[in-house]
Write a protein that holds these residues in place. Structure first.
Motif, PDB file in Angstrom:
ATOM      1  N   LEU A 136      68.351  -9.821  12.155  1.00 40.84           N
ATOM      2  CA  LEU A 136      69.476  -9.654  13.085  1.00 40.84           C
ATOM      3  C   LEU A 136      69.057  -8.881  14.323  1.00 40.84           C
ATOM      4  CD1 LEU A 136      72.434 -10.646  12.810  1.00 40.84           C
ATOM      5  CD2 LEU A 136      71.131 -10.750  10.694  1.00 40.84           C
ATOM      6  N   LEU A 137      68.159  -7.925  14.176  1.00 42.35           N
ATOM      7  CA  LEU A 137      67.663  -7.187  15.333  1.00 42.35           C
ATOM      8  C   LEU A 137      66.943  -8.139  16.294  1.00 42.35           C
ATOM      9  CD1 LEU A 137      67.782  -4.096  15.977  1.00 42.35           C
ATOM     10  CD2 LEU A 137      65.375  -4.001  15.296  1.00 42.35           C
ATOM     11  N   ALA A 138      66.138  -9.043  15.739  1.00 41.05           N
ATOM     12  CA  ALA A 138      65.433 -10.018  16.574  1.00 41.05           C
ATOM     13  C   ALA A 138      66.415 -10.953  17.275  1.00 41.05           C
ATOM     14  CB  ALA A 138      64.450 -10.817  15.718  1.00 41.05           C
ATOM     15  N   ILE A 139      67.439 -11.395  16.552  1.00 43.61           N
ATOM     16  CA  ILE A 139      68.416 -12.311  17.141  1.00 43.61           C
ATOM     17  C   ILE A 139      69.200 -11.632  18.255  1.00 43.61           C
ATOM     18  CG2 ILE A 139      70.552 -13.578  16.684  1.00 43.61           C
ATOM     19  CD1 ILE A 139      69.425 -14.138  13.861  1.00 43.61           C
ATOM     20  N   LEU A 140      69.747 -10.459  17.976  1.00 41.90           N
ATOM     21  CA  LEU A 140      70.597  -9.789  18.962  1.00 41.90           C
ATOM     22  C   LEU A 140      69.784  -9.270  20.151  1.00 41.90           C
ATOM     23  CD1 LEU A 140      72.952  -7.888  16.501  1.00 41.90           C
ATOM     24  CD2 LEU A 140      73.469  -9.939  17.831  1.00 41.90           C
ATOM     25  N   GLY A 203      72.125  -4.740   5.386  1.00 44.80           N
ATOM     26  CA  GLY A 203      71.098  -4.767   6.429  1.00 44.80           C
ATOM     27  C   GLY A 203      71.626  -5.341   7.726  1.00 44.80           C
ATOM     28  N   ALA A 204      72.459  -6.385   7.626  1.00 47.36           N
ATOM     29  CA  ALA A 204      73.042  -6.996   8.820  1.00 47.36           C
ATOM     30  C   ALA A 204      73.987  -6.034   9.532  1.00 47.36           C
ATOM     31  CB  ALA A 204      73.779  -8.274   8.443  1.00 47.36           C
ATOM     32  N   ALA A 205      74.797  -5.319   8.755  1.00 51.16           N
ATOM     33  CA  ALA A 205      75.736  -4.362   9.347  1.00 51.16           C
ATOM     34  C   ALA A 205      74.986  -3.255  10.083  1.00 51.16           C
ATOM     35  CB  ALA A 205      76.631  -3.769   8.262  1.00 51.16           C
ATOM     36  N   LEU A 206      73.921  -2.763   9.479  1.00 53.46           N
ATOM     37  CA  LEU A 206      73.119  -1.725  10.129  1.00 53.46           C
ATOM     38  C   LEU A 206      72.484  -2.257  11.408  1.00 53.46           C
ATOM     39  CD1 LEU A 206      71.980   1.138  10.084  1.00 53.46           C
ATOM     40  CD2 LEU A 206      70.095   0.285   8.653  1.00 53.46           C
ATOM     41  N   ALA A 207      72.001  -3.491  11.362  1.00 59.57           N
ATOM     42  CA  ALA A 207      71.397  -4.095  12.551  1.00 59.57           C
ATOM     43  C   ALA A 207      72.411  -4.219  13.678  1.00 59.57           C
ATOM     44  CB  ALA A 207      70.819  -5.465  12.209  1.00 59.57           C
ATOM     45  N   SER A 211      71.706  -2.400  17.119  1.00 62.10           N
ATOM     46  CA  SER A 211      71.567  -3.272  18.288  1.00 62.10           C
ATOM     47  C   SER A 211      72.548  -2.907  19.375  1.00 62.10           C
ATOM     48  CB  SER A 211      71.799  -4.735  17.882  1.00 62.10           C
ATOM     49  OG  SER A 211      70.803  -5.183  16.986  1.00 62.10           O
ATOM     50  N   ALA A 212      73.764  -2.541  18.982  1.00 59.44           N
ATOM     51  CA  ALA A 212      74.748  -2.129  19.988  1.00 59.44           C
ATOM     52  C   ALA A 212      74.290  -0.879  20.717  1.00 59.44           C
ATOM     53  CB  ALA A 212      76.098  -1.890  19.313  1.00 59.44           C
ATOM     54  N   ALA A 213      73.648   0.028  19.974  1.00 63.86           N
ATOM     55  CA  ALA A 213      73.178   1.274  20.592  1.00 63.86           C
ATOM     56  C   ALA A 213      71.944   1.059  21.467  1.00 63.86           C
ATOM     57  CB  ALA A 213      72.865   2.293  19.490  1.00 63.86           C
ATOM     58  N   PHE A 215      70.503  -2.232  22.518  1.00 63.60           N
ATOM     59  CA  PHE A 215      70.500  -3.366  23.447  1.00 63.60           C
ATOM     60  C   PHE A 215      71.799  -3.510  24.232  1.00 63.60           C
ATOM     61  CE2 PHE A 215      67.812  -5.009  19.816  1.00 63.60           C
ATOM     62  CZ  PHE A 215      66.613  -4.757  20.441  1.00 63.60           C
ATOM     63  N   GLY A 216      72.869  -2.869  23.771  1.00 66.62           N
ATOM     64  CA  GLY A 216      74.175  -3.125  24.370  1.00 66.62           C
ATOM     65  C   GLY A 216      74.723  -4.419  23.842  1.00 66.62           C
ATOM     66  N   ARG A 217      75.703  -4.952  24.517  1.00 67.15           N
ATOM     67  CA  ARG A 217      76.339  -6.187  24.060  1.00 67.15           C
ATOM     68  C   ARG A 217      75.485  -7.395  24.449  1.00 67.15           C
ATOM     69  NH1 ARG A 217      80.779  -8.595  22.255  1.00 67.15           N
ATOM     70  NH2 ARG A 217      81.444 -10.557  23.156  1.00 67.15           N
ATOM     71  N   ALA A 218      75.174  -8.209  23.437  1.00 63.63           N
ATOM     72  CA  ALA A 218      74.415  -9.447  23.695  1.00 63.63           C
ATOM     73  C   ALA A 218      75.320 -10.497  24.289  1.00 63.63           C
ATOM     74  CB  ALA A 218      73.790  -9.972  22.400  1.00 63.63           C
ATOM     75  N   GLY A 219      74.752 -11.367  25.078  1.00 62.91           N
ATOM     76  CA  GLY A 219      75.529 -12.469  25.619  1.00 62.91           C
ATOM     77  C   GLY A 219      75.684 -13.562  24.591  1.00 62.91           C
TER      78      GLY A 219
END
Length: 220
Positions: A136-140, A203-207, A211-213, A215-219
């Motif tokens: 999820l980190l890679a995706i976001l 793991g997904a919830a943590l990611a 990621s929000a912290a 990368f910010g909001r992904a498009g």
């Protein structure tokens, strides 16, 4: 895209992904003559190649989730409507099981078999949480900074996770469920599926939080 077209894309992608994971596992097991390292290498290569192709094909249609953890995180980040979550996840899970059936039939096996391969315990659950977190980190992160690179970002992440995690990186509740219905190399005991899914969702919830912290909001 209409919901019908998106669900069709999710179904095709999930079916073909599960077919690849399980079918390549069967083929690898038969050809490796007991060498588990060779079998895992073959299983990895086929899975990652198919995944990259499927993401490239279906991302413009449905987002190419093929994974309930991805769908839930996308909904939490308002990248997909919550009303679409249940249809997406239902389609992913049903198509994943259909992929198991298809793989079995290609290798002249019974359509479904209750999985018996033991995959349980704290170390395996931790591995699944880590693998899903990294995916999820890679995706976001990719959506935020390299939106056209998703196929190879996801592919490389799964390649690494196959080999550095003790669980060999299922990282997908729908595929985990599908692998609960095979006794082949890729299988998992059906009673061990819930533990894997809980770890993956954690793991997904943590990611999502990290990621929000970072990368910010992904498009979308």
């Amino acid at each position: 895209m209409s919901l019908g077209r998106r669900l069709t894309a999710e179904a095709l992608g999930s079916l073909l992904l599960a077919t690849t994971v399980i079918g390549s596992g069967i083929m690898a097991e038969r050809l490796a003559n007991g060498n588990l390292a060779v079998a895992l290498l073959a299983n990895t290569g086929a899975t990652v190649a198919a995944l990259a192709v499927l993401i490239a094909l279906f991302a413009p249609v449905s987002g190419a989730h093929f994974n309930p953890a991805v769908t839930l995180v996308f909904a939490a980040r308002r990248m997909i409507a919550w009303r679409d979550v249940v249809p997406y996840i239902a389609m992913q899970c049903m198509a994943g099981i259909a992929g198991t059936v298809l793989a079995h039939l290609m290798f002249e096996m019974a359509p479904l078999a209750i999985g018996t391969t033991a995959r349980s315990g704290a170390s395996q659950w931790l591995a699944e949480a880590v693998a899903t977190f990294m995916l999820l980190l890679a995706i976001l992160g990719g959506l935020r900074h390299a939106p056209n690179a998703a196929p190879w970002l996801v592919g490389l992440t799964i390649t690494a996770a196959y080999w550095f995690t003790s669980s060999t990186s299922f990282a997908n509740p729908a595929v985990t469920l599908a692998r609960g219905f095979t006794t082949s190399f890729a299988g998992i005991a059906i009673n061990h599926v819930p533990g894997f899914i809980v770890a993956q969702l954690a793991g997904a919830a943590l990611a999502a939080l990290v990621s929000a912290a970072v990368f910010g909001r992904a498009g979308s």
